[in-house]
Write an enzyme that holds these catalytic residues in place. Sequence first.
Site, PDB file in Angstrom:
ATOM      1  N   GLU A 161       5.031  -5.187   6.825  1.00 54.89           N
ATOM      2  CA  GLU A 161       4.300  -4.167   7.596  1.00 54.89           C
ATOM      3  C   GLU A 161       4.876  -3.990   9.000  1.00 54.89           C
ATOM      4  O   GLU A 161       4.897  -2.896   9.555  1.00 54.89           O
ATOM      5  CB  GLU A 161       2.812  -4.537   7.698  1.00 54.89           C
ATOM      6  N   ALA A 211       0.862  -1.178   0.000  1.00 56.42           N
ATOM      7  CA  ALA A 211       0.000   0.000   0.000  1.00 56.42           C
ATOM      8  C   ALA A 211       0.902   1.232   0.000  1.00 56.42           C
ATOM      9  O   ALA A 211       2.049   1.180   0.462  1.00 56.42           O
ATOM     10  CB  ALA A 211      -0.883  -0.014   1.242  1.00 56.42           C
ATOM     11  N   GLY A 249       0.710  -5.081   0.918  1.00 56.80           N
ATOM     12  CA  GLY A 249      -0.516  -5.134   0.118  1.00 56.80           C
ATOM     13  C   GLY A 249      -0.285  -5.726  -1.267  1.00 56.80           C
ATOM     14  O   GLY A 249      -1.206  -6.285  -1.866  1.00 56.80           O
ATOM     15  N   GLU A 297      -0.389  -9.376  -0.756  1.00 60.00           N
ATOM     16  CA  GLU A 297      -1.798  -9.711  -0.481  1.00 60.00           C
ATOM     17  C   GLU A 297      -2.619  -9.692  -1.768  1.00 60.00           C
ATOM     18  O   GLU A 297      -3.467 -10.571  -1.991  1.00 60.00           O
ATOM     19  CB  GLU A 297      -2.374  -8.713   0.543  1.00 60.00           C
TER      20      GLU A 297
END
Length: 259
Positions: A133, A67, A110, A113
Amino acid sequence: MENIIVDYSFKDNEHVALIKLNRPKVLNALTTDLIKELVETLYKIEDDPKIRCTILTGNDKAFAAGADIAQMVEATAIDQLQSERYRYLQQFNLLTKPIIAAVNGFALGGGCELAMMCDLIIAGDSAKFGQPEIKIGTIPGAGGSQRLTRAIGKSKAMMLALTGDMINARQADEWGLVAKVVPSMTLLDEAYQLAKTISQRAPVAVQLCKQSVNKAYEMSLSDALDYERRSYYLTFSSEDQKEGMRAFLEKRAPEYKGK
Ligand code: CO8
């Protein structure tokens, strides 16, 4: 669209779409706008009867490095709760047509993911996967602690999520995170061959099969076996099942219509 490039008939094959994440300066960091464009495009593909399989890719350096940290750094919990990015990501999970993630370079946070949300991952030998993260004070928020654990098991998932360390394509292959590792240069060709093969199969059966495999993660075994059997019965209401079996008996190639 500003953040992705879409080819609705990749290599002139009307059954295969290619979506390329396109924020190269920031290693395809995922913003809300990018996710919105991506999911809206996938729903357009969902509604296009010609397209039967999609390849999602990045560039040589990154599939996606997570992200967009710049977009999140000052966010509050309520900002995150109300961000439409998570609503869009939930819609990703409802898609019925197969999506192949073709990963070169970084697939982190992300990005990892997102690759795991796809139905299968092919990795170029330059690929690197991880859930970093923890190194920036947070944890996976879009399935990393769940899908990674189901893919590679608790100990290995713990090790990756608690250290934030990356694994390379060979390790990802050995651990069962990816379906196949190929030379990075040939990644898109290999992904295309796979997409082409899938798109030659009976489309309704492909959709039901994808959904049935995904239920393995969500249901008890007995419920999932029941779900599978009912989906199997359902294929017998398709013209394509009749065509596929007749073609076999008549020793010819089937012509599927997706009906
Ligand atoms: N967000 C924003 N910018 C990024 C990101 C990111 N995730 N990753 C890289 N960039 C930017 C860098 O800031 C840099 O920009 P600039 O040139 O302006 O300085 C540019 O991309 C190139 O990056 P580097 O110079 O750092 O390239 P390196 O080759 O030296 O390093 C790394 C590559 C190791 C990938 C490094 O960039 C890195 O560690 N990136 C961050 C990885 C990370 O922590 N990802 C997790 C983010 S949090 C997250 O994903 C939570 C998910 C929650 C669910 C949301 C689902 C969508």
